[in-house]
Design a protein around this motif. Structure first.
Motif, PDB file in Angstrom:
ATOM      1  N   ALA A 146      80.461   8.964  19.816  1.00 38.09           N
ATOM      2  CA  ALA A 146      79.364   9.560  19.051  1.00 38.09           C
ATOM      3  C   ALA A 146      78.670  10.631  19.886  1.00 38.09           C
ATOM      4  O   ALA A 146      78.881  10.750  21.094  1.00 38.09           O
ATOM      5  N   ILE A 147      77.858  11.405  19.216  1.00 33.98           N
ATOM      6  CA  ILE A 147      77.163  12.500  19.894  1.00 33.98           C
ATOM      7  C   ILE A 147      76.215  11.977  20.965  1.00 33.98           C
ATOM      8  O   ILE A 147      76.042  12.602  21.998  1.00 33.98           O
ATOM      9  N   LYS A 148      75.580  10.817  20.723  1.00 34.69           N
ATOM     10  CA  LYS A 148      74.690  10.226  21.723  1.00 34.69           C
ATOM     11  C   LYS A 148      75.440   9.894  23.000  1.00 34.69           C
ATOM     12  O   LYS A 148      74.915  10.088  24.100  1.00 34.69           O
ATOM     13  N   GLU A 149      76.655   9.414  22.864  1.00 34.06           N
ATOM     14  CA  GLU A 149      77.438   9.064  24.048  1.00 34.06           C
ATOM     15  C   GLU A 149      77.848  10.299  24.831  1.00 34.06           C
ATOM     16  O   GLU A 149      77.909  10.271  26.057  1.00 34.06           O
ATOM     17  N   TRP A 150      78.113  11.396  24.128  1.00 38.39           N
ATOM     18  CA  TRP A 150      78.453  12.641  24.820  1.00 38.39           C
ATOM     19  C   TRP A 150      77.239  13.196  25.566  1.00 38.39           C
ATOM     20  O   TRP A 150      77.378  13.712  26.691  1.00 38.39           O
ATOM     21  N   ILE A 151      76.076  13.109  24.970  1.00 36.87           N
ATOM     22  CA  ILE A 151      74.859  13.577  25.644  1.00 36.87           C
ATOM     23  C   ILE A 151      74.575  12.714  26.872  1.00 36.87           C
ATOM     24  O   ILE A 151      74.235  13.234  27.945  1.00 36.87           O
ATOM     25  N   ALA A 152      74.740  11.406  26.734  1.00 38.67           N
ATOM     26  CA  ALA A 152      74.534  10.516  27.865  1.00 38.67           C
ATOM     27  C   ALA A 152      75.563  10.784  28.965  1.00 38.67           C
ATOM     28  O   ALA A 152      75.222  10.788  30.152  1.00 38.67           O
ATOM     29  N   VAL A 157      68.939   7.981  26.169  1.00 41.48           N
ATOM     30  CA  VAL A 157      69.763   8.330  25.005  1.00 41.48           C
ATOM     31  C   VAL A 157      70.536   7.107  24.517  1.00 41.48           C
ATOM     32  O   VAL A 157      70.707   6.910  23.312  1.00 41.48           O
ATOM     33  N   LEU A 158      70.985   6.260  25.426  1.00 40.26           N
ATOM     34  CA  LEU A 158      71.794   5.107  25.047  1.00 40.26           C
ATOM     35  C   LEU A 158      70.982   3.844  24.744  1.00 40.26           C
ATOM     36  O   LEU A 158      71.564   2.835  24.353  1.00 40.26           O
ATOM     37  N   SER A 159      69.666   3.881  24.944  1.00 41.32           N
ATOM     38  CA  SER A 159      68.886   2.661  24.752  1.00 41.32           C
ATOM     39  C   SER A 159      68.887   2.247  23.280  1.00 41.32           C
ATOM     40  O   SER A 159      68.602   3.051  22.393  1.00 41.32           O
ATOM     41  N   THR A 208      63.452   1.503  25.639  1.00 42.47           N
ATOM     42  CA  THR A 208      63.041   2.887  25.858  1.00 42.47           C
ATOM     43  C   THR A 208      61.686   2.936  26.547  1.00 42.47           C
ATOM     44  O   THR A 208      61.483   3.729  27.485  1.00 42.47           O
TER      45      THR A 208
END
Length: 113
Positions: free
Chosen positions: A2-8, A56-58, A64
């Motif tokens: 997912a996009i969140k995982e790429w940002i993290a 981002v992953l929380s 958070t």
């Protein structure tokens, strides 16, 4: 992924790069003052990049909030620790690095009349 995982992943990669840059600075710089600056600046940036990746992953707002509290604590304690170490180095009489003076030979210098 997912996009969140790429940002993290990007934040963790950035943390690794800053951490390695600080490590190189600890060994490459000539005096304790610049070594401390390199280590503290790159270390702080690396830790905050890791915290951003964790934010981002929380999964929950409670986690958070805990991460944000840890970030605030680190924001206060890291500069304070660096200041204490710098003051100890200064009071111990360690002088800062100064570049060597270049030696000029007569063949390289021109005489002006």
């Amino acid at each position: 992924m997912a996009i969140k995982e790429w940002i993290a992943f990007a934040a963790f990669l950035l943390a690794t790069i800053f951490g390695l840059a600080g490590l190189v600075g600890l060994f490459r710089f000539p005096d304790p003052y610049s070594r401390m600056q390199s280590g503290s600046l790159c270390g702080t940036t690396a830790i905050f990049s890791s915290f951003i990746g964790a934010l981002v992953l929380s999964p929950h707002w409670a986690m958070t909030a805990r991460i944000v509290i840890i970030m605030v604590f680190f924001l206060i304690s890291a500069p304070t620790g660096s200041y204490i170490v710098a003051r100890f180095i200064w009071q111990s009489g360690t002088s800062e690095w100064r570049p060597r003076k270049r030696l000029t030979t007569r063949s390289n210098s021109k005489e002006v009349e």
